[in-house]
Design an enzyme around this catalytic site. Structure first.
Site, short mmCIF file in Angstrom:
data_model
loop_
_atom_site.label_atom_id
_atom_site.label_comp_id
_atom_site.label_asym_id
_atom_site.label_seq_id
_atom_site.Cartn_x
_atom_site.Cartn_y
_atom_site.Cartn_z
N ARG A 199 0.83 -1.21 0.00
CA ARG A 199 0.00 0.00 0.00
C ARG A 199 0.87 1.26 0.00
NH1 ARG A 199 -5.20 -0.21 2.49
NH2 ARG A 199 -4.80 1.66 3.70
N ARG A 211 9.57 5.92 -3.24
CA ARG A 211 9.87 6.88 -4.32
C ARG A 211 11.32 7.29 -4.31
NH1 ARG A 211 5.57 10.22 -2.34
NH2 ARG A 211 3.64 9.39 -3.23
N ARG A 256 -8.16 -7.16 13.86
CA ARG A 256 -7.39 -6.40 14.84
C ARG A 256 -8.31 -5.30 15.33
NH1 ARG A 256 -3.56 -7.68 17.96
NH2 ARG A 256 -2.21 -5.84 17.90
N1 UDP Z 1 3.55 0.70 8.04
C1 UDP Z 1 4.76 0.66 8.68
N2 UDP Z 1 5.29 1.81 9.19
C2 UDP Z 1 4.66 2.99 9.08
C3 UDP Z 1 3.42 3.05 8.42
C4 UDP Z 1 2.88 1.88 7.92
O1 UDP Z 1 5.34 -0.41 8.81
O2 UDP Z 1 5.19 4.01 9.56
C5 UDP Z 1 2.97 -0.57 7.51
C6 UDP Z 1 2.09 -1.27 8.53
O3 UDP Z 1 2.23 -2.67 8.36
C7 UDP Z 1 0.70 -0.84 8.11
C8 UDP Z 1 0.83 -0.82 6.58
O4 UDP Z 1 2.17 -0.33 6.38
O5 UDP Z 1 -0.28 -1.75 8.53
C9 UDP Z 1 -0.16 0.05 5.86
O6 UDP Z 1 -0.05 1.37 6.32
P1 UDP Z 1 -1.24 2.40 6.24
O7 UDP Z 1 -0.75 3.73 6.66
O8 UDP Z 1 -1.87 2.26 4.90
O9 UDP Z 1 -2.21 1.81 7.35
P2 UDP Z 1 -3.69 2.22 7.81
O10 UDP Z 1 -3.82 3.70 7.66
O11 UDP Z 1 -4.60 1.45 6.93
O12 UDP Z 1 -3.72 1.78 9.22
#
Ligand code: UDP
Ligand code: FAD
Length: 368
Positions: free
Chosen positions: A170, A174, A247
């Site tokens: 996701r 870059r 979760r």
């Molecule tokens: N993630 C990470 N470090 C960060 C941000 C995100 O490892 O600083 C990983 C983490 O596994 C997370 C996934 O990337 O569940 C997707 O991030 P996103 O920000 O899309 O999560 P959401 O907003 O859906 O909780």
């Protein structure tokens, strides 16, 4: 008597209700919570729109969906650029030249690529089979260790080796100095909060809050010809094939009077494993607020058990397999439409939920 009973006043249920109502169908929307909007619900505290269920940033590449939501509200120019805090060291997200420069001192994209290639080679990852291998193969071991491992394992409560690779895909990687968290063409925050969008969608439609479908299932079903169900699919079928896992999250919201600017950014992620929360949101920065006080929310991930709020489906093999069995039952259920994050057991963003709801509307009513 109603044409549709819509279980869930979240984004999916609200888009469906709006479109059905527009076509002259009589709808009743129920929700077990005491408010409309589902997880996109925002509430004003100290004049600040607070995202009650975590940071929600609208983004999409689809012009049709962007135009659609803009009918209900105006969006501001907010661009999500979260900061990662690893034990006091700050890094830009998503992973880009600013992150690589801070971490390794590299200046050119070629130097950054060489560094990642070297770390990937040392780790021996060729075909990534899980989140850990996927992350290392995308951005190397240093970033995996500092910015991904701790955050991910807190968020999901499992070793990164046991998580599906798609979760990390996701995030953009870059080789430019661009801190925009999303690649999408359109992005913003609705001026005045998300609740106002849902309010507009549900205008003139009967709504009953604090009503749990399962507490009065027979009576409610008898009120309408068809049901649109956006709750948990396994609960609908009485957990026949077992319980799908999620979760959960716990939000701690605080009003701070001693400062008007707590962290200088809307979203700060805490990527070490010991800080118990994954991120702190400072809501006013979503709307460039100038209020005297500020409101922050700490987001704590937690294990889910039946009865807790289900936020993130755990799309591993075991749960996906179980979902497929429920989906087969759902496909045979006469006069019931299943939609949204919980009923389709998918890690959907808002634009995807709107897209799915509009596709359902088209299937139900044709192109009219
Ligand atoms: N993630 C990470 N470090 C960060 C941000 C995100 O490892 O600083 C990983 C983490 O596994 C997370 C996934 O990337 O569940 C997707 O991030 P996103 O920000 O899309 O999560 P959401 O907003 O859906 O909780
Ligand atoms: P929901 O919003 O969950 O609505 C379902 C509704 O059904 C709920 O109100 C629930 O109370 C009700 N319900 C369930 N069971 C019953 C029952 N038995 N009886 C009565 N009512 C019932 N998306 C983005 O695009 N950008 C983001 O930045 C973003 N950030 C997110 C951050 C977090 C922490 C989370 C959890 C999600 C985020 N999302 C984001 C995703 C977004 O929240 C969803 O895409 C969207 O809210 C899904 O809408 P929905 O209608 O499918 O589900």
């Amino acid at each position: 008597m109603y044409d549709y009973l819509i279980v869930g006043a979240g984004l999916f249920g609200s888009v469906f209700a709006y479109e059905a109502n527009k076509r002259g169908k009589k709808c009743l929307v129920i929700d077990k919570r005491d408010h409309i909007g589902g997880n996109v619900y925002t509430e004003q505290i100290e004049g600040i729109n607070v995202h009650k269920y975590g940071a929600h940033i609208f983004h999409t590449n689809d012009k049709k969906i962007w135009d659609y939501v803009n009918r209900f509200t105006e969006f501001n120019r907010y661009t999500n650029s979260p900061i990662a805090n690893y034990k006091g060291e700050l890094y830009n997200l998503p992973f880009n030249m600013n992150t690589f420069n801070k971490l390794w001192g590299v200046v050119s994209p070629d130097e950054a690529k060489a560094k990642i290639e070297q770390q990937k080679k040392e780790a021996g990852v060729t075909e990534p089979k899980n989140l850990e291998e996927q992350a290392i193969s995308l951005i190397g071991t240093d970033i995996f260790e500092k910015l991904i491992k701790g955050y991910t394992e807190k968020q999901w409560g499992r070793p990164a080796k046991e998580l599906p690779a798609f979760i990390i895909k996701r995030l953009p990687v870059r080789f430019t100095y661009d801190n925009n968290y999303f690649n999408d063409r359109y992005q913003g925050i609705p001026i005045g909060g998300y609740t106002s969008i849902i309010k507009k969608m549900l205008e003139g439609i009967d709504i009953r809050l604090n009503v749990d479908f399962f507490e009065q299932r027979k009576e409610l079903e008898a009120l309408a010809n068809k049901v649109v169900y956006t709750g948990m699919i396994d609960q609908y079928f009485n957990y026949t094939f077992g319980v799908l896992e999620y979760r959960s999250l716990h939000f701690e919201t605080k009003v701070l009077a001693e400062t008007d600017n707590y962290q200088g950014n809307a979203v700060v992620n805490y990527t070490d494993k010991d800080t118990p929360y994954t991120r702190i949101i400072e809501h006013k920065h979503f709307e460039f607020g100038t209020q005297d006080k500020t409101v922050i929310t700490e987001e704590y991930p937690s294990e889910w058990k039946p009865g807790d709020e289900p936020y993130y489906p755990i799309n591993d093999n075991k749960n996906n397999e179980m979902y497929r069995k429920y989906k087969a039952l759902a496909d045979n259920e006469k006069d019931v439409i299943f939609g949204g994050r919980l009923a389709t057991y998918k890690y959907f963003d808002m634009h995807q939920v709107i897209g799915a709801a509009l596709a359902t509307v088209e299937k139900e009513f044709g192109n009219k």
